[in-house]
Design an enzyme around this catalytic site. Sequence first.
Site, PDB file in Angstrom:
ATOM      1  N   GLY A  60       0.829  -1.194   0.000  1.00 40.01           N
ATOM      2  CA  GLY A  60       0.000   0.000   0.000  1.00 40.01           C
ATOM      3  C   GLY A  60       0.864   1.245   0.000  1.00 40.01           C
ATOM      4  N   TYR A  88       3.972  -3.156   2.606  1.00 42.92           N
ATOM      5  CA  TYR A  88       3.214  -2.506   3.677  1.00 42.92           C
ATOM      6  C   TYR A  88       2.582  -3.552   4.589  1.00 42.92           C
ATOM      7  CZ  TYR A  88      -0.300   0.417   6.000  1.00 42.92           C
ATOM      8  OH  TYR A  88      -1.079   1.056   6.944  1.00 42.92           O
ATOM      9  N   HIS A 176       8.384  -7.549  -3.534  1.00 45.68           N
ATOM     10  CA  HIS A 176       7.121  -7.942  -4.177  1.00 45.68           C
ATOM     11  C   HIS A 176       7.305  -9.246  -4.943  1.00 45.68           C
ATOM     12  CE1 HIS A 176       4.707  -4.317  -3.368  1.00 45.68           C
ATOM     13  NE2 HIS A 176       5.889  -3.722  -3.328  1.00 45.68           N
ATOM     14  N   GLU A 178       4.962 -10.948  -6.333  1.00 49.44           N
ATOM     15  CA  GLU A 178       3.912 -11.122  -7.341  1.00 49.44           C
ATOM     16  C   GLU A 178       4.322 -10.608  -8.718  1.00 49.44           C
ATOM     17  OE1 GLU A 178       2.887  -7.147  -5.282  1.00 49.44           O
ATOM     18  OE2 GLU A 178       3.897  -9.034  -4.817  1.00 49.44           O
TER      19      GLU A 178
END
Length: 521
Positions: A60, A88, A176, A178
């Site tokens: 976020g 986040y 990250h 993803e």
Amino acid sequence: MAETGPASRPVLVLDFGAQYVQLIARRVRERHAFARIVRHDLNAERIRELNPLALILSGGPRSVYEPGAPRCDPAIFKLGIPILGICYGLQLAADALGARVEANPARGEYGRTECRVLDDSDPLFHDVPRDTIVWMSHGDQIHEAGGDFVPLAATPHCPIAAVRHRSLPLYGLQFHPEVSHTPYGSLILGNFLDRICGNPRDWTMGRFIERSVAEVSARVGPGDRVVCGLSGGVDSAVCAALLAKALGPRVVCVFVDTGLLRHNERAEVVEMFGLHTDAELRVVDAEATFLKALASVTDPQEKRRRIGHAFIDVFREAARSIDGASFLAQGTLYPDVIESGGEPDGPTATIKIHHNVGGLPAELGFELIEPLRDLFKDEVRRLGIELGLADRLVWRHPFPGPGLAVRCLGEVTAERLAILRQADAIFLEELRNAGLERQVAQAFAVLLPVQAVGVQGDARTYESVIAIRAVETDDFMTADWSRLPHDLLSRVSTRITNAVKGVNRVVYDITSKPPGTIEWE
């Protein structure tokens, strides 16, 4: 009591405003676990009712120490459900459990970053190289973890790039996993699901077909018929094929030929659909109706409004002529539902009102049925293959609801549509011949409302300009223009200017999204 759904136990992705939240869900599904995006403030009792396999706390844009920063119910950490925090989400979990989160002294880490796995015996990093690359995008990080957290990975500027809790089933990643820029990100997510959560791997298109057929058969009575609007696109085709598998000829597909279709589209859809389903197909020839509605209209929003009204009128008349029709099927997808605020536990903000979510059933008085509403676009394509639809139909590029009207900039006439249709067909044919059609997410031609000076046959011409566009994207929320080979672009330009009467110039659109959109109108 746990809710039933498309899979026995969902992975709930709590959305804290992440840019990549839908991508997280898609990556989880690629590992054969059903992911659902939910509000970040869903309380622990509701989460317990949903009986999830795991929770993923998304990234976020906020800082956890800012007033008003989004938070989750702290009781979720006591449920005993495996949790993975990303960016986040990691900072939020660590802060809630006593760690100290502050701004990175190096002003953050962004982009590809070298990462060192500190404990490759941990199941989260099974088969991940000790030295790897990850994608970072953070300004804050854990500065003091305390004795309850065990660091699992580090980068030169982030000593706690991955972590696990000593006593709770809680893991966190500052990077990250993803995104494709983290090469082993999918494996790390898979390790979390399979080795930590005990993923039953029951999210497959084969199982989805079994469940959907059973649900549709139970809902639609033996004397009822289902009307399905067939547009020629992959979503409506797969929706119709799935319903036909459950109900056979009790499904009546209505294909409205608006006169705004691509080259030979009507014939291809009729042929391919007839070969692969038992559903009845009714074709309505409404070209004259739509061209009359669009006469002298140049404003793109007014085009869409008139096309929408005309379509409802034509479709209503066709649907009401079907005896026993009490259901209307739509090819609504999961992103449509999320962006329209249509999920009871989903993010509450409505990003846009989608044409597939609501509206038409109320107009027609039918009960709505949406068998694809849990699927992403890539899953719809896999479902189509599983149902036996032809590759040519399943891999068709997306096509806007208003059709060629929003690619024919300016006034829409039969003559201008013919020019656009021929140019578009040449472009797509050359892409297929070059073996690039599937590498491009969407490609099309646009007829511009301008004319240019040219020389053809030793004579001066003053004729139309065609723009061609090809983009690459995973989610269509952002897109980059495709770097097509120059010799391909040259062949396309030569063929269009030689074969399409009324065109003397071809240009290539090299605008990404943002700042542009994929379509021109």
